[in-house]
Design an enzyme around this catalytic site. Structure first.
Site, PDB file in Angstrom:
ATOM      1  N   THR A   1      85.332   6.268   4.193  1.00 27.47           N
ATOM      2  CA  THR A   1      84.984   5.974   2.740  1.00 27.47           C
ATOM      3  C   THR A   1      85.800   6.681   1.706  1.00 27.47           C
ATOM      4  O   THR A   1      86.566   8.025   1.982  1.00 27.47           O
ATOM      5  CB  THR A   1      83.555   6.069   2.531  1.00 27.47           C
TER       6      THR A   1
ATOM      7  N   LYS B   1      90.509   6.953   1.621  1.00 24.06           N
ATOM      8  CA  LYS B   1      90.938   5.644   2.162  1.00 24.06           C
ATOM      9  C   LYS B   1      92.570   5.728   2.511  1.00 24.06           C
ATOM     10  O   LYS B   1      93.164   5.150   3.100  1.00 24.06           O
ATOM     11  CB  LYS B   1      90.484   4.746   1.366  1.00 24.06           C
TER      12      LYS B   1
ATOM     13  N   ALA C   1      91.786  -2.359 -11.938  1.00 25.76           N
ATOM     14  CA  ALA C   1      92.902  -1.987 -11.204  1.00 25.76           C
ATOM     15  C   ALA C   1      93.016  -0.726 -10.279  1.00 25.76           C
ATOM     16  O   ALA C   1      93.908  -0.347 -10.309  1.00 25.76           O
ATOM     17  CB  ALA C   1      94.046  -2.207 -12.160  1.00 25.76           C
TER      18      ALA C   1
ATOM     19  N   ALA D   1      98.613  -1.012 -18.086  1.00 29.17           N
ATOM     20  CA  ALA D   1      99.995  -0.688 -17.372  1.00 29.17           C
ATOM     21  C   ALA D   1      99.550  -0.711 -15.633  1.00 29.17           C
ATOM     22  O   ALA D   1     100.167  -0.896 -14.897  1.00 29.17           O
ATOM     23  CB  ALA D   1     100.462   0.639 -17.517  1.00 29.17           C
TER      24      ALA D   1
ATOM     25  N   THR E   1      93.279  -0.108 -18.935  1.00 29.21           N
ATOM     26  CA  THR E   1      94.582   0.170 -19.345  1.00 29.21           C
ATOM     27  C   THR E   1      95.594  -0.611 -18.622  1.00 29.21           C
ATOM     28  O   THR E   1      95.536  -1.009 -16.967  1.00 29.21           O
ATOM     29  CB  THR E   1      94.858   1.771 -17.861  1.00 29.21           C
TER      30      THR E   1
HETATM   31  P1  ATR Z   1      88.018   2.322  -7.425  1.00 32.92           P
HETATM   32  O1  ATR Z   1      88.935   3.070  -6.487  1.00 32.92           O
HETATM   33  O2  ATR Z   1      86.484   2.311  -6.971  1.00 32.92           O
HETATM   34  O3  ATR Z   1      88.431   0.928  -7.817  1.00 32.92           O
HETATM   35  P2  ATR Z   1      89.070   3.846  -9.703  1.00 32.92           P
HETATM   36  O4  ATR Z   1      90.522   3.841  -8.851  1.00 32.92           O
HETATM   37  O5  ATR Z   1      88.590   4.873 -10.326  1.00 32.92           O
HETATM   38  O6  ATR Z   1      88.056   3.339  -8.658  1.00 32.92           O
HETATM   39  O7  ATR Z   1      89.259   2.444 -10.589  1.00 32.92           O
HETATM   40  C1  ATR Z   1      88.277   2.555 -11.751  1.00 32.92           C
HETATM   41  C2  ATR Z   1      88.636   0.980 -12.241  1.00 32.92           C
HETATM   42  O8  ATR Z   1      87.374   0.791 -13.083  1.00 32.92           O
HETATM   43  C3  ATR Z   1      89.990   1.303 -13.191  1.00 32.92           C
HETATM   44  O9  ATR Z   1      90.450  -0.019 -13.384  1.00 32.92           O
HETATM   45  C4  ATR Z   1      89.340   1.532 -14.558  1.00 32.92           C
HETATM   46  O10 ATR Z   1      89.997   1.283 -15.653  1.00 32.92           O
HETATM   47  P3  ATR Z   1      91.263   2.118 -16.078  1.00 32.92           P
HETATM   48  O11 ATR Z   1      92.296   1.834 -15.179  1.00 32.92           O
HETATM   49  O12 ATR Z   1      91.404   1.839 -17.400  1.00 32.92           O
HETATM   50  O13 ATR Z   1      90.663   3.695 -16.064  1.00 32.92           O
HETATM   51  C5  ATR Z   1      88.171   0.742 -14.639  1.00 32.92           C
HETATM   52  N1  ATR Z   1      86.917   1.260 -15.373  1.00 32.92           N
HETATM   53  C6  ATR Z   1      85.967   2.125 -15.180  1.00 32.92           C
HETATM   54  N2  ATR Z   1      85.331   2.331 -15.833  1.00 32.92           N
HETATM   55  C7  ATR Z   1      85.138   1.462 -16.966  1.00 32.92           C
HETATM   56  C8  ATR Z   1      84.553   0.820 -17.970  1.00 32.92           C
HETATM   57  N3  ATR Z   1      83.581   1.461 -18.487  1.00 32.92           N
HETATM   58  N4  ATR Z   1      84.873  -0.138 -18.695  1.00 32.92           N
HETATM   59  C9  ATR Z   1      86.164  -0.794 -18.073  1.00 32.92           C
HETATM   60  N5  ATR Z   1      86.842  -0.470 -17.175  1.00 32.92           N
HETATM   61  C10 ATR Z   1      86.192   0.653 -16.341  1.00 32.92           C
END
Ligand code: ATR
Length: 258
Positions: A41, A45, A107, A134, A132
């Protein structure tokens, strides 16, 4: 629960690895004669992906491995069962994926892991939108499949999605991952939130109020990804229907206690 159900006698326990010591911890565990495999976990990963031999397409796409399996030769194979878990949970809930337009919000690692299983299940298109942009573009280009596209988070209504999947953690702070107004939900049949809590998330509640017929949280995905890992290790497939209910009871009781 799975082992009881199929008559296997197993030991499945937590091992806390130091943040810079995943490979040593994994090697030490797998060196035991009786070790068959393990789940991996956060935050390991990617380490597990680099450590294992990976043939599994979902794990390759996600660059993340959540299941390790030791072969008789000692070689360690890596899989990602998160996406199969999501697809199986959708199917268990009667959701048709075939020919549907799927909007994936987020993403991060959670989003990457579900892309190829959703395409394999026959989704007509898989559109990624992320705060984001990109990052969404990076994930889409890594998949190099024309069915995977990107839309700006402000423009998701133009996709007219049938299914919206929230892979972000926004629901943990009762935030919406995207706007649900301006016709976003016009054709939407299902919203799926990978987060699970003891009550529906704001994303699920708002979608329900706006007329979306089906809202599902991520507890079934949790159980299904575990079932797929169990299958990899034992070649036995547990019946998960009752187990999702039992796990939900456990989650509800533990949240009531806290
Ligand atoms: P995981 O591996 O669990 O998916 P992560 O890599 O930290 O976690 O990704 C979190 C995702 O949730 C990202 O796409 C993030 O958007 P950003 O790339 O702009 O950071 C998105 N995310 C997290 N909190 C958010 C929020 N409050 N509203 C919209 N998107 C959010």
């Amino acid at each position: 629960m799975f082992a009881d159900q199929v008559g296997e006698n197993i030991s499945y326990e937590k091992i806390l690895a130091p943040e810079d010591g995943f490979i040593e911890a994994a090697k030490a565990f797998l060196a035991q004669d009786e070790a068959v495999g393990c789940n991996v976990t956060m935050p390991f990963k990617l380490d597990a992906f680099n450590f294992a031999k990976v043939d599994d397409q979902a794990a390759k796409d996600a660059q993340a491995v959540n299941t390790l399996m030791k072969r008789e030769s000692g070689e360690v194979l890596g899989y990602n069962t998160d996406g199969v878990g999501l697809v199986n949970d959708l199917l268990n809930n009667g959701v048709e994926i075939k020919d549907k337009r799927v909007l994936l919000i987020g993403a991060g690692g959670a989003a990457r892991g579900v892309i190829s299983p959703l395409l394999k299940a026959g989704a007509a298109s898989l559109i990624i939108a992320n705060r984001t942009k990109a990052k969404a573009e990076e994930v889409a280009s890594a998949s190099s499949n024309p069915k995977v596209q990107v839309v700006a988070i402000e423009d998701i209504a133009s996709i007219a999605p049938h299914i919206i999947i929230n892979s972000t953690a926004a629901s943990l702070s009762e935030e919406l991952p995207c706007s649900l107004s301006d016709g976003v939900l016009k054709h939407c049949e299902v919203v799926y939130d990978m987060v699970y809590k003891n009550s529906p998330t704001r994303f699920m509640r708002d979608a329900a109020e706006l007329g979306v017929k089906t809202q599902i949280d991520g507890l079934g995905m949790l159980v299904e990804q575990a079932a797929e890992a169990f299958y990899i290790w034992t070649q036995k497939r547990p019946d998960t229907s009752d187990i999702v209910k039992r796990v939900r009871d456990i989650v509800e009781q533990s949240e009531k206690r806290n």
